[in-house]
Structure formats: C-alpha cells, structure tokens
Design a protein around this motif. Structure first.
Motif, PDB file in Angstrom:
ATOM      1  N   THR A  42       0.841  -1.080  -0.181  1.00 45.31           N
ATOM      2  CA  THR A  42      -0.073   0.552  -0.014  1.00 45.31           C
ATOM      3  C   THR A  42       0.338   1.284  -0.357  1.00 45.31           C
ATOM      4  OG1 THR A  42      -1.771  -1.232   0.963  1.00 45.31           O
ATOM      5  CG2 THR A  42      -1.884   1.058   1.225  1.00 45.31           C
ATOM      6  N   PHE A  43       1.775   1.788   0.961  1.00 41.88           N
ATOM      7  CA  PHE A  43       2.752   2.619   0.614  1.00 41.88           C
ATOM      8  C   PHE A  43       3.551   2.650  -0.339  1.00 41.88           C
ATOM      9  CE2 PHE A  43       3.301   2.270   5.686  1.00 41.88           C
ATOM     10  CZ  PHE A  43       2.695   3.596   6.104  1.00 41.88           C
ATOM     11  N   GLN A  44       4.040   1.521  -0.957  1.00 42.77           N
ATOM     12  CA  GLN A  44       4.428   1.582  -2.310  1.00 42.77           C
ATOM     13  C   GLN A  44       3.223   1.773  -3.519  1.00 42.77           C
ATOM     14  OE1 GLN A  44       7.532   1.204  -2.911  1.00 42.77           O
ATOM     15  NE2 GLN A  44       7.266   1.549  -5.169  1.00 42.77           N
ATOM     16  N   PHE A  45       2.226   1.483  -3.218  1.00 44.16           N
ATOM     17  CA  PHE A  45       1.145   1.963  -4.449  1.00 44.16           C
ATOM     18  C   PHE A  45       1.266   3.781  -4.131  1.00 44.16           C
ATOM     19  CE2 PHE A  45      -3.464   3.513  -4.609  1.00 44.16           C
ATOM     20  CZ  PHE A  45      -3.150   3.498  -5.924  1.00 44.16           C
ATOM     21  N   VAL A  46       1.176   4.574  -3.074  1.00 43.08           N
ATOM     22  CA  VAL A  46       0.860   6.161  -2.655  1.00 43.08           C
ATOM     23  C   VAL A  46       2.253   5.947  -3.001  1.00 43.08           C
ATOM     24  CG1 VAL A  46       0.497   7.006  -0.466  1.00 43.08           C
ATOM     25  CG2 VAL A  46      -1.165   5.257  -0.434  1.00 43.08           C
ATOM     26  N   LYS A  47       3.603   5.766  -2.919  1.00 41.41           N
ATOM     27  CA  LYS A  47       4.050   6.577  -3.493  1.00 41.41           C
ATOM     28  C   LYS A  47       4.551   6.805  -4.696  1.00 41.41           C
ATOM     29  CE  LYS A  47       9.147   6.210  -4.073  1.00 41.41           C
ATOM     30  NZ  LYS A  47      10.882   4.971  -3.343  1.00 41.41           N
ATOM     31  N   ASP A  48       4.047   5.289  -5.546  1.00 35.95           N
ATOM     32  CA  ASP A  48       3.650   4.945  -7.091  1.00 35.95           C
ATOM     33  C   ASP A  48       3.118   6.172  -7.298  1.00 35.95           C
ATOM     34  OD1 ASP A  48       6.167   3.628  -7.187  1.00 35.95           O
ATOM     35  OD2 ASP A  48       4.666   1.820  -7.709  1.00 35.95           O
ATOM     36  N   LEU A  49       1.610   6.733  -6.725  1.00 35.44           N
ATOM     37  CA  LEU A  49       0.537   7.540  -7.201  1.00 35.44           C
ATOM     38  C   LEU A  49       0.930   8.711  -7.254  1.00 35.44           C
ATOM     39  CD1 LEU A  49      -2.423   6.859  -8.185  1.00 35.44           C
ATOM     40  CD2 LEU A  49      -2.839   7.352  -5.296  1.00 35.44           C
ATOM     41  N   PHE A  50       1.825   9.511  -6.398  1.00 32.77           N
ATOM     42  CA  PHE A  50       2.264  10.587  -5.941  1.00 32.77           C
ATOM     43  C   PHE A  50       3.065  11.009  -7.879  1.00 32.77           C
ATOM     44  CE2 PHE A  50       1.314  10.907  -1.868  1.00 32.77           C
ATOM     45  CZ  PHE A  50       0.128  11.485  -2.182  1.00 32.77           C
TER      46      PHE A  50
END
Length: 172
Positions: A105-113
């Motif tokens: 989830t943290f990786q997803f949020v990082k990629d989303l930014f």
C-alpha cells in the motif's frame, strides 16, 4: 540485712512445699474403672490377611491412578505446547501478511504521487487492486492451510491423550 530476709523467706516456702507434697500423696493415679477395660481378643488370621490384601490392593490402585494422572498431565502439557507453538506460527504468518500488505500500500501511494496523467493513475490503481486481490487470495489460502494444520495437530494431540487415559483407566 539480706540474711534476715533469706531466713524469713525460708520458713514461708517450706510449709508450701509440704502442702504440695501432702496434696500429691492424697491424689492417686487414674483409678482403674472396669467399665473402660477392653476385652482382650485376638483377631483371626483370615481377617488379618483380608485386611492386608485390601491395603495392598488400595496401594496398587493408588499407584496406578497416580501414574495415569501423571501421564495425563504430561500429555496435556505436550498438547498445550503444540497448541502454543502452532498459534504462534499462525500469528507470525498473520503479521507477515499484514506487513506485506502495508508495504504494498505504501508503495502504491508512493507510485501514485509520481503519476502525471489520470490514465496512469487509473492504470496504477487497477494494477494495484489486481495484485492485492491475488495477494489476499494467496494469504487467505495460506492462513486456511495453517489453520487446518493447527486444528489437526490440536485434535490429534488431545484425542491421543483422551484415548490413552481411557485405555489406562479401563486397564486399571
């Protein structure tokens, strides 16, 4: 002066001692009451043998019961240890799954930014949802297998303990 007190004290104690001795002489030991005398009888040999056999059987039964109780206690301790170890494994597996999901989830949020267009965000969201769905499915399967294994181990341990205790009880 001390001689006078000692001489005066001596006559006072002497009559008391004489009185105590006189009282002791008048009181005799417990009287011999015939009503409390027990008749002297001999226990028959057969009765004595039966009593000895009963005592020996009671000792053997106690020994068997004590051994069975100790064995049952050992089996229960083993069962609880197996259960504790299995539950610990299950908890470790759950924590690992939670950590993996959190990291994803943290990786997803990082990629989303880092996305630049709405299309990239939708594609990233779809990819993340698909991968998480697959991960949840695999984690659920692992947890189910581990739960089944845990239940089987606990069942076998306690089933064995009950069977052994009932066998020992029937033998006794």
């Amino acid at each position: 002066m001390t001689e006078t007190k000692t001489a005066a004290a001596a006559p006072k104690t002497a009559p008391r001692a004489k009185t105590a001795k006189a009282a002791d002489a008048t009181v005799s030991a417990f009287p011999n009451f015939e009503a409390f005398n027990m008749p002297k009888m001999e226990i028959p040999a057969v009765t004595r043998e039966m009593a000895e056999k009963s005592i020996e059987q009671a000792r053997e039964a106690y020994s068997k019961l004590k051994t069975a109780a100790e064995d049952a206690t050992d089996l229960l301790e083993d069962g609880f240890e197996t259960t504790r170890r299995s539950v610990l494994d299950f908890n470790h597996k759950a924590v690992d799954a939670a950590r993996t999901n959190t990291d994803a989830t943290f990786q997803f949020v990082k990629d989303l930014f880092e996305v630049k267009t709405l299309a990239e965000a939708i594609e990233l969201q779809t990819s993340f949802a698909r991968s998480q769905f697959d991960a949840f499915g695999a984690q659920a399967k692992d947890m189910q297998e581990l739960s089944t294994k845990l239940a089987g181990e606990m069942n076998e341990t306690f089933k064995g303990a009950v069977e052994k205790a009932s066998r020992d009880f029937k033998a006794a």
